[in-house]
Write an enzyme that holds these catalytic residues in place. Structure first.
Site, PDB file in Angstrom:
ATOM      1  N   GLU A  82      28.757  35.995  33.445  1.00 52.69           N
ATOM      2  CA  GLU A  82      27.701  35.529  32.695  1.00 52.69           C
ATOM      3  C   GLU A  82      27.950  34.554  31.945  1.00 52.69           C
ATOM      4  O   GLU A  82      28.810  34.396  31.113  1.00 52.69           O
ATOM      5  CB  GLU A  82      27.020  36.559  32.004  1.00 52.69           C
ATOM      6  CG  GLU A  82      26.369  37.939  32.950  1.00 52.69           C
ATOM      7  CD  GLU A  82      25.870  39.080  31.888  1.00 52.69           C
ATOM      8  OE1 GLU A  82      24.960  39.622  32.580  1.00 52.69           O
ATOM      9  OE2 GLU A  82      25.889  39.124  30.923  1.00 52.69           O
ATOM     10  N   ARG A 122      18.685  56.200  29.910  1.00 53.34           N
ATOM     11  CA  ARG A 122      18.922  57.304  29.185  1.00 53.34           C
ATOM     12  C   ARG A 122      18.393  57.221  27.798  1.00 53.34           C
ATOM     13  O   ARG A 122      17.408  56.157  27.505  1.00 53.34           O
ATOM     14  CB  ARG A 122      20.390  57.686  29.103  1.00 53.34           C
ATOM     15  CG  ARG A 122      21.036  56.420  28.455  1.00 53.34           C
ATOM     16  CD  ARG A 122      22.551  56.493  28.116  1.00 53.34           C
ATOM     17  NE  ARG A 122      23.317  55.488  28.028  1.00 53.34           N
ATOM     18  CZ  ARG A 122      23.529  54.880  26.702  1.00 53.34           C
ATOM     19  NH1 ARG A 122      22.567  55.155  25.780  1.00 53.34           N
ATOM     20  NH2 ARG A 122      24.294  53.876  26.563  1.00 53.34           N
TER      21      ARG A 122
END
Length: 657
Positions: free
Chosen positions: A199, A291
């Site tokens: 990235e 989560r």
């Protein structure tokens, strides 16, 4: 569901157990051999031992956890965060065992857990992504070519997993190949897969994440953003909501993108879309956490919405009763993570028994705590002990409240990062709301005001108080009566204290009846100190006409002491006369529990301050033990391959001026 098993430990297990109890559920804790006295075990209705200390044999042992759930006839499993929380195979195994997995579907976990797949799905949904490479071809030459096409600097990341594992920042082409190979090796070790993505590195960016909530009927909303830019080693330290640099228009845009991302994969439950915000206002998708997040309390504090309770309700099939316009945040909240670590020693994790702990209770303050007195903090798990959260009518009020709350947080035992957190919150850059993702790294590298104040100001008042504390027991126990102690006239005696297994202080104590103690510290400063009262662990004392207080625990060889400004763990190197004080050697002690991989000195060898004494391997890292003073090696107490505990004697040096 009637009974819920919590497949986790620490403060998040405590948090889930409390929320479940408030909704009327029975709870079951699981624990490893070293966690039998842990707080979450004591709070749950039932608890089951699932394995040894190593997480691979306990909290990561999915078959043992599912078997435990069947044994107590639990209906659902809440994974918390970390361990198995984002393990698609575990979620699938729960479903196959007839257990409700309190979280998203295995398919959603799998898709978002693989950074390469996640980016592909987000691009398809129109979510902006950072320029990079996530292809199947993982040959070194291909990755090198792609990196040069993207343009340095770049981040190399493990395609699976998180927490900074397998992550490297590369700023020069000559270091690219070595960084790729190192990242592949670490990714393979940590996640069982060496696949990488590349990235473009966005310097001075802000880490912004948006909380979403989605039910099984397809309704998805967002609960605003959190700014998580204060990080060390890619791990968050301080988080806040809302972000101090985001306006309503940008907040709406990021929220809409986050909701679209959740809907694109059919997400159910509480989840987080993480973005990187560039200085020019552009934002890019980083990853999705499928989560609950560690920092979820700041969202709860500003919205009044209990995320854990909604996780449980959604798992039961209940529809969201909230619409997007119902989510209103009118306050500001900041969270600080309390770790068992030494911020001065590159955040070295600390281990040992919690001797005493006390957390503040006040308006606008919340403490999510995972420890209790007597609990061992081991080297097997993440060193986070608690989260201290403050909320206020505005950011400045929340900041002030959090500083106050941290100063009231007392934990005697392992060294914590409490004072470092206070320094961060007081730093001008944070006060101005301008802290970016490289803030901590840059300021530590520059030996900023934060580090200097944390590192160089051992409080001589506390050294003096610790010296006196070694005599209070003496006065009440004839067997330890020191030479020179008299009930009338002037008494003089000496003691030697080593602070946090590092700096050594020589103390001369003088007491004249009806007068304050006089303590001379290392032949420099003399402190006049009067003891007002001692109430169990709380000592009140007067110095320079001002009454102060501190918490102390005094053991045969150790003194644990904490005030609002500093925590010290001191080793008592007992001496009684001036001659003995001059003869005592400097002790080098282990700063952490681990395995001695190398002993680098020999008996009678001359060493200079800073020379390497030994190397201890702990938590998959090598820690170099350096000589605290120049001198000669008089005694060696360790050998290669030996397991040592924090505070254990390693080497004695005869100090040489």
């Amino acid at each position: 569901m009637n009974k819920i098993l919590v497949a986790n430990r620490g403060e998040i297990a405590v948090r889930i157990i409390n929320a479940a109890h408030q909704l009327g559920y029975q709870t079951v804790a699981v624990y490893s051999e070293v966690d039998q006295n842990a707080l979450h075990v004591k709070l749950a209705d039932q608890a089951i031992l699932i394995g040894k200390a190593n997480s691979s044999e306990s909290y990561l042992n999915s078959s043992a956890i599912i078997q435990a759930a069947k044994q107590v006839q639990a209906d659902g499993i809440h994974p918390g965060y970390g361990f198995l929380a984002e393990n698609a195979d575990f979620a699938q195994a729960c479903q196959e065992a007839g257990l409700i997995f309190i979280g998203p579907s295995p398919e959603a976990i799998h898709m978002m857990g693989n950074k390469a797949l996640a980016k592909s799905s987000m691009k398809a949904a129109g979510v902006p992504c950072i320029p990079g490479y996530s292809g199947e071809d993982q040959q070194l030459t291909t990755l090198q070519q792609q990196a040069q096409m993207i343009g340095l600097p770049i981040y190399i990341k493990a395609a699976l997993g998180g927490g900074g594992r397998g992550m490297r920042l590369v700023q020069s082409i000559d270091k690219l190949a070595a960084a790729i190979e190192a990242a592949q090796a670490e990714a393979q070790s940590a996640f069982g897969n060496n696949r990488l993505i590349l990235e473009k590195a966005i310097t001075n960016g802000r880490h912004i994440e948006v909380q979403i909530l989605a039910d099984q009927q397809g309704h998805t909303i967002h609960l605003g953003e959190r700014d998580c830019s204060l990080q060390r080693r890619h791990q968050k330290v301080i988080e806040e909501s809302p972000s101090p640099i985001i306006d309503e228009l940008l907040r709406q845009q990021m929220g809409e993108v986050a909701v679209a991302a959740g809907k694109a994969i059919g997400y159910v439950g509480a989840g987080t879309i993480e973005f990187l915000l560039a200085e020019n206002g552009s934002f890019y998708f980083l990853e999705m956490n499928t989560r609950l997040q560690v920092e979820h309390p700041v969202t709860e504090m500003v919205t009044g919405i209990d995320l854990v309770k909604w996780q449980l309700k959604i798992a039961e099939g209940e529809s969201l009763s909230l619409l997007q316009h119902d989510v209103i945040a009118t306050q500001h909240s900041i969270e600080a993570r309390l770790y068992a670590e030494d911020a001065v020693q590159q955040f070295l994790p600390q281990t040992g028994k919690v001797k005493f702990c006390q957390f503040p209770e006040a308006e606008g303050i919340r403490c999510d705590v995972g420890v209790n007195p007597g609990q061992m903090i081991s080297s097997y798990y993440d060193p986070m002990l608690a989260k201290i959260i403050a909320v206020g009518d505005n950011r400045e009020q929340a900041r002030r409240r959090l500083i106050w709350a941290l100063k009231q947080t007392i934990l005697l035992g392992p060294t914590t990062n409490r004072q470092f957190l206070v320094e961060l919150l007081q730093s001008p850059i944070f006060v101005a709301g301008k802290a970016h993702c490289q803030f901590i790294e840059q300021y530590l590298a520059e030996k900023s005001e934060i580090t200097k104040r944390t590192e160089n100001t051992t409080n001589n008042q506390l050294i003096a108080l610790a010296a006196i504390s070694t005599t209070v027991l003496v006065k009440n126990n004839e067997r330890y009566r020191r030479q020179g102690w008299r009930n009338s006239g002037e008494s003089v005696w000496y003691c030697r204290l080593q602070v946090n297994n590092k700096e050594v202080f020589n103390c001369k104590l003088k007491k004249i009846p009806q007068q304050p103690y006089q303590i001379t510290i290392s032949n420099q400063e003399t402190v006049d100190l009067e003891i007002i009262s001692v109430e169990k662990h709380l000592w009140h004392y007067k110095i320079n006409g001002v009454t102060e207080h501190a918490y102390l625990i005094v053991e045969q060889d150790r003194v644990y002491i904490a005030s609002q400004t500093q925590q010290l763990n001191l080793t008592k190197l007992r001496v009684e006369t001036k001659e003995q004080l001059q003869q005592v050697s400097s002790r080098v002690s282990a700063p952490i529990s681990g395995c001695v991989s190398k002993v680098l000195v020999e008996i009678n060898q001359a060493v200079k301050k800073g020379d390497k004494i030994a190397i201890i391997e702990a938590m998959k890292m090598e820690h170099v033990i350096a000589a605290p003073v120049s001198g000669r090696v008089m005694q060696i107490y360790i050998k290669s391959g030996q397991q040592v505990s924090a505070g254990l004697k390693l080497v004695d040096l005869q100090k040489q001026e």
